[in-house]
Design an enzyme around this catalytic site. Sequence first.
Site, mmCIF file in Angstrom:
data_model
loop_
_atom_site.group_PDB
_atom_site.id
_atom_site.type_symbol
_atom_site.label_atom_id
_atom_site.label_comp_id
_atom_site.label_asym_id
_atom_site.label_seq_id
_atom_site.Cartn_x
_atom_site.Cartn_y
_atom_site.Cartn_z
ATOM 1 N N ARG A 134 -6.903 -1.790 -4.114
ATOM 2 C CA ARG A 134 -5.447 -1.644 -3.959
ATOM 3 C C ARG A 134 -4.770 -2.846 -4.609
ATOM 4 N NH1 ARG A 134 -4.007 -2.223 1.605
ATOM 5 N NH2 ARG A 134 -3.053 -4.210 1.064
ATOM 6 N N GLU A 154 -1.140 -9.389 -4.958
ATOM 7 C CA GLU A 154 -2.577 -9.625 -4.876
ATOM 8 C C GLU A 154 -3.318 -8.346 -5.235
ATOM 9 O OE1 GLU A 154 -3.641 -10.732 -0.911
ATOM 10 O OE2 GLU A 154 -2.864 -8.894 -0.015
ATOM 11 N N ASN A 156 -6.733 -6.245 -3.965
ATOM 12 C CA ASN A 156 -7.681 -6.143 -2.854
ATOM 13 C C ASN A 156 -8.942 -5.395 -3.283
ATOM 14 O OD1 ASN A 156 -5.815 -7.003 -0.402
ATOM 15 N ND2 ASN A 156 -4.620 -5.649 -1.708
ATOM 16 N N SER A 161 -6.803 -1.192 3.197
ATOM 17 C CA SER A 161 -6.491 -0.302 4.318
ATOM 18 C C SER A 161 -5.215 0.504 4.115
ATOM 19 C CB SER A 161 -6.381 -1.131 5.594
ATOM 20 O OG SER A 161 -5.371 -2.106 5.451
ATOM 21 N N LYS A 336 -8.652 -15.072 -4.283
ATOM 22 C CA LYS A 336 -7.363 -15.492 -4.833
ATOM 23 C C LYS A 336 -7.529 -16.415 -6.035
ATOM 24 C CE LYS A 336 -5.077 -13.278 -1.652
ATOM 25 N NZ LYS A 336 -6.255 -12.666 -0.984
ATOM 26 N N LYS A 403 -1.907 -19.863 -0.605
ATOM 27 C CA LYS A 403 -2.830 -18.802 -0.202
ATOM 28 C C LYS A 403 -4.278 -19.295 -0.222
ATOM 29 C CE LYS A 403 -0.221 -14.725 -1.690
ATOM 30 N NZ LYS A 403 -0.323 -13.429 -2.397
ATOM 31 N N GLU A 407 -8.638 -12.243 2.970
ATOM 32 C CA GLU A 407 -7.959 -10.964 3.077
ATOM 33 C C GLU A 407 -7.481 -10.786 4.522
ATOM 34 O OE1 GLU A 407 -7.448 -9.210 0.464
ATOM 35 O OE2 GLU A 407 -8.852 -10.168 -0.900
ATOM 36 N N GLY A 408 -6.547 -9.837 4.715
ATOM 37 C CA GLY A 408 -6.250 -9.410 6.075
ATOM 38 C C GLY A 408 -4.897 -9.790 6.646
ATOM 39 N N ARG A 489 4.627 -0.850 2.333
ATOM 40 C CA ARG A 489 4.775 -1.612 3.577
ATOM 41 C C ARG A 489 6.101 -2.361 3.533
ATOM 42 N NH1 ARG A 489 -0.495 -5.162 3.512
ATOM 43 N NH2 ARG A 489 0.064 -5.085 1.311
#
Length: 513
Positions: A134, A154, A156, A161, A336, A403, A407-408, A489
């Site tokens: 993603r 970013e 992923n 998810s 990253k 950063k 992840e998350g 989002r």
Amino acid sequence: MAPTTSEPYPPELSSAEIDQLIFTIKDWTIAHGLAVRPPPALVATENDPNVILATTAPVTIFPSPFPRVCFDQARSIQVAYNNLYASIAQDETFLEEIVQEILEVDEFIAELWKVHLKVKEEGYSQSISLGLFRSDYMVHQATDDTQPVIKQVEFNTIASSFGGLSLQTSKLHKYLSSISYPLLQQPLNLGEELPHNSSTSSLASGIRTAFEAYSKGKTPHKCCVLFIVQDPERNIFDQRHLEYEVQQNGSPIPVFRLPYSQIAAQTSLASTPLRQLLFHPPNNPSQTFEAAVVYFRAGYGPSDYPDASAWEARYQIERSHAIKCPSILTQLAGAKKVQQVLATPDDSSNPSILSRFMTTSPSETTVLSKTFTNIFPLDTTPSGLHARKIALDPELCKGYVLKPQREGGGNNIYRTAIPPFLNSLPETHWKSYILMEIITPPPVHNTILRNGLVEKGGVICELGIYGTCLWDCNTKEILHNEEAGYLLRTKGDKSEEGGVAAGFGSMDSVRLV
């Protein structure tokens, strides 16, 4: 970026209209699985000891306006991004250079690399890798008169998810557009402004493609797909939508949820040169399945590895013959630091690193590079020393985010919090972070329903484009490569973080403008 009509968007609602919409949304979301397990702040663990409760996922009451040109651009380049990260995952030399820079100060990255080296010494059994990717973007518009463009937040490569909940959110807003919005005092009929979303079916198609590639070989046992998950898992319904789609579309494929902590207890390796990964269902240990695909929805952060046995479990899966999503190297490709190196602009003495991976398509290199924002290392190179001055300056730092290689959600340090945070760390640890210029999108307004309460005001939207890619590391052949739907989002414009599961953002869908 606001809709080009004279009417305000979203429309002003009376209290009765808000109540009716909330009533409709709460029932529709539970009936259609747009839900999460309630957070402890809402329902204490002792009040739900059997984990039977579910609540509406945080969601916007209206789809947020998003520039059509930016949406189309993001979708059009996903296949190229899939190719890029598949190439990076196959370039061990490049990844080793990245890892060597930070392994002394990032124990998690160091442990992942150790697993890779250990398997490499023995010899990898499986050459095929699966990526469910993603790529996340925000809209950037320098002035009101300039064309909006997308800038990458970013990329992923593990546990990308919300594909399941994203599709349900698109369906919710389409339902409201046909049933509820036309009945408002300021009626809305959004129609073709709501784009098609294929996130669940497309991501499932990627898993099925990997399953079929594995199943072409001789297998003494019935094959299955393993979802490696956290336990407990609040975001379970998002995963279930994908699981059900894999199981039910076409020939049924057995799918099992395996808590990360139970890998050692419920799996073993066959005593063969291929080291097939065998799964023994706890409800019927006499049965044995061969894991064709292992899909990680856990294992992306240090908290999933509390002790040596957790790392041993990851090693067991990595050395097995199952197709991993992702492999260790693919997971490391999403660090990253990799993003920072890719975004480093080229000059006469240092050409862009993109040319190393995009050798067959210079035009794609240009297109991808246009999505990069300014990202700097925090090492002792000239660029890193310049970034340190920015990060420690009480005024300049206000335009940046710090950063880590994680992840998350919930891991970043923003604006004026950066100087004191860096000063709390040994300088030797700074190089494990990157400094990224904050993308400032045009203003958007919406209303969010979270835990039964309404939040109204300015919002910031982040678009994610999913991609599925299957490749063979031995032959260098791309076996499957597709764009796979989208995620939007949205968070309040006073919030720094955007993770839905982490409690910051909300599910949304796109209204093209």
